[in-house]
Design a protein around this motif. Structure first.
Motif, PDB file in Angstrom:
ATOM      1  N   HIS A 129       0.849  -1.192   0.000  1.00 19.35           N
ATOM      2  CA  HIS A 129       0.000   0.000   0.000  1.00 19.35           C
ATOM      3  C   HIS A 129       0.889   1.248   0.000  1.00 19.35           C
ATOM      4  O   HIS A 129       1.086   1.893   1.029  1.00 19.35           O
ATOM      5  CB  HIS A 129      -0.927  -0.017   1.207  1.00 19.35           C
ATOM      6  N   GLY A 186      -7.163   8.047  -4.922  1.00 20.41           N
ATOM      7  CA  GLY A 186      -5.838   7.450  -4.929  1.00 20.41           C
ATOM      8  C   GLY A 186      -5.300   7.276  -6.334  1.00 20.41           C
ATOM      9  O   GLY A 186      -4.120   7.552  -6.610  1.00 20.41           O
ATOM     10  N   MET A 229      -2.031  -0.699 -10.194  1.00 23.72           N
ATOM     11  CA  MET A 229      -3.096  -0.233  -9.311  1.00 23.72           C
ATOM     12  C   MET A 229      -4.235  -1.242  -9.296  1.00 23.72           C
ATOM     13  O   MET A 229      -4.746  -1.652 -10.343  1.00 23.72           O
ATOM     14  CB  MET A 229      -3.611   1.127  -9.774  1.00 23.72           C
ATOM     15  N   LEU A 261      -7.111   0.868  -4.202  1.00 21.25           N
ATOM     16  CA  LEU A 261      -7.242   2.301  -4.420  1.00 21.25           C
ATOM     17  C   LEU A 261      -8.678   2.686  -4.757  1.00 21.25           C
ATOM     18  O   LEU A 261      -9.445   1.892  -5.288  1.00 21.25           O
ATOM     19  CB  LEU A 261      -6.324   2.738  -5.555  1.00 21.25           C
TER      20      LEU A 261
END
Length: 549
Positions: A74, A242, A261, A238
């Motif tokens: 993360h 984000g 992602m 996300l």
């Protein structure tokens, strides 16, 4: 030796370069043109490729490794935590309070103090700090301190900001993973401890970060990651904000960690968002995306159960001294296989958090069913944590090449909490890396930062030593070799996300991602492996970080 008719832009010579290719070659030199590796081999042969504009750098015998990859990390959250009060090495409540008080002295009254990293199993008192103790450390600031995982403690100012009193009702028991907050048994007052989704009662009161703050967090994490040799991560979970932060930093030319992602989905996001997840995921899927080697949307993150240390991972037998507790499902186990198939049919890979044996069994069966019904070579579903696999799960993972993304540093930093929850015998068998490899299960090393240390050399140490922070050995038979530990953060990590053709080793045609280190990770002691220092980091043929001083 691999070559190209075009002269290289840069040549590195006189190094000890571990290529981590199929032959596990050690070479002296590497030639680079643009963002790709042109050739590897002896210094004399690689020098001969130089043109008039080629830069030649003498490594002076230093070690070189492929750039390191963390397949479940993360990054954005870690960048935020880097600005907060860090508590991972605290071993008593007074230490925690001192750090809170130190921060309070440096900021205006009323400013939130956020911290992370306490673990009651490592504290001398064997318990969490209370709101009243935090009040004494920072009476004029709202304070929220996250445990390493899945709990937080808040002081009275934070409770007041969130509107929490002893009259506040407990979270609804009929809501999955709703959690709870602890009350003083004599007064009914909240003690400040919040669990599971009940944490949102406090977290929703903290001002949301601005777009600029999110971009700054990603940038801070990139610098910190490059300093320990990380050049790539899979960023699980996300949301739109984000994703926008990563895209902004990329547009600014400052994204120096290749990022895959994953969209935060069922179990991972607040319960009230789950009803809209399908439309959101389908919409994101239809939007244009960079889809290049630096940044792309890669998959979807599920969180199927909780954790071992807080006794919420879904197990097959009860936890120590809790005969009625086998953990929790965060996602409906009847619905989960259907959700997996829906995401699979969109063409997305899935990363599912599975800590308990029952959760891992369910995830692996759901993946296997989807892969058998609708084969797709571009999809690489994986299970994260993968602590306690059944024999059936291991067989299915080997058959369908489902990677185990083991969170190696947890053995060091969280191992004692595992012992407290499931006993020493079972805790010792957590993350059976050697067993996975013997069975032919793909393996990748991860940190799950900010839960544990993002330094990959700590992860490699954990894989070869399997020793907790207090010196307890955990199933020495499950230790893996130095070479395999290195592979788990390079070529195997790239393979876990379908990127082994372009990343993970130093070979002609691959991306020029590499690091210079101060020692040979294959020959030093375990402790020296853990303390490896990165001297320089290259991403795409460009030096992005260099140690000074």
């Amino acid at each position: 030796m691999g070559t190209s008719p075009s002269a290289p832009d840069r040549i590195l010579v006189n190094g000890h370069i571990l290529c981590v290719d199929p032959q596990f070659q050690v070479v002296e030199a590497v030639a680079i043109r643009g963002d790709r590796i042109l050739a590897t081999g002896p210094s004399s042969e690689i020098r001969a490729l130089a043109g008039p504009d080629t830069t030649i750098e003498d490594l002076g015998g230093a070690g070189v490794l492929p750039g390191l990859i963390d397949a479940h990390n993360h990054l954005l959250s870690t960048g935020q935590v880097l600005q907060q009060v860090t508590l991972y090495d605290c071993r008593s409540i007074p230490e925690i309070l001192d750090r809170v008080a130190d921060r309070a002295r440096t900021i205006r009254p009323g400013t939130w103090i956020i911290g992370r990293g306490w673990d009651e199993s490592l504290l001398a008192e064997g318990r969490h700090p209370t709101r009243w103790e935090l009040d004494r450390a920072a009476p004029d600031h709202p304070v929220v301190l996250h445990r390493v995982w899945n709990k937080l403690v808040a002081n009275s100012a934070a409770l007041a900001a969130a509107g929490i009193t002893r009259e506040t009702p407990d979270p609804p028991s009929d809501q999955r993973y709703s959690g709870s907050f602890e009350r003083d048994p004599s007064t009914g007052e909240p003690t400040g401890l919040f669990r599971d989704r009940a944490k949102d009662l406090i977290l929703n009161a903290i001002p949301a970060p601005t777009a600029d703050e999110l971009v700054a967090a990603v940038a801070a994490a990139c610098r910190a990651y490059n300093a320990v040799g990380l050049v790539g991560v899979a960023e699980p979970g996300l949301d739109d904000d984000g994703i926008a932060a990563f895209r902004t930093l990329r547009e600014q030319g400052e994204l120096t960690v290749r990022t895959l992602m994953l969209l935060g989905a069922w179990g991972y996001v607040p319960a009230e968002r789950e009803a809209d997840l399908k439309s959101w995921i389908a919409d994101v899927r239809s939007r244009p995306d960079e889809a290049d080697d630096l940044l792309r949307i890669d998959g979807v993150k599920f969180m199927l159960d909780g954790g071992i240390g807080d006794r919420t991972a879904r197990m097959d037998v009860p936890y120590m001294d809790e005969p009625d507790n086998v953990g929790q499902w965060v996602v409906d186990p009847e619905e989960y296989p259907h959700l997996v198939r829906w995401v699979h049919d969109l063409g997305y890979s899935i990363d599912t958090h599975t800590c308990g044996i029952a959760a891992q069994d369910l995830a692996v069966r759901a993946y296997s069913s989807a892969l058998e019904a609708a084969p797709n070579e571009r999809i690489h579903h994986r299970v994260h944590h993968a602590y306690f696999p059944s024999a059936d799960a291991i067989a299915l993972m080997a058959r369908h090449r489902i990677p185990a993304l083991v969170s190696n540093p947890f053995l060091v930093h969280l191992g004692e909490s595992f012992v407290a929850s499931v006993g020493s015998d079972r805790a010792a068998r957590a993350m059976p890396m050697a067993s996975y490899l013997r069975a032919g299960v793909p393996l990748a090393g991860t940190s799950d930062s900010p839960i544990a240390d993002f330094n990959p050399f700590v992860g490699m140490y954990a894989a070869v030593a399997r020793r907790t922070v207090v010196g307890r050995d955990l199933a020495p038979a499950e230790r893996i070799s130095r070479a395999d530990a290195l592979r788990s953060y390079t070529i195997w990590a790239a393979a876990a996300t379908s990127d082994a053709a372009t990343r993970g080793s130093i070979e002609p045609g691959k991306l020029a991602d590499l690091i210079v280190v101060d020692r040979d990770p294959l020959t030093v002691s375990d402790e020296e492996l853990r303390d490896t220092q990165v001297l320089r980091t290259m991403v795409g043929g460009r030096w992005v970080w260099e140690r000074t001083g």
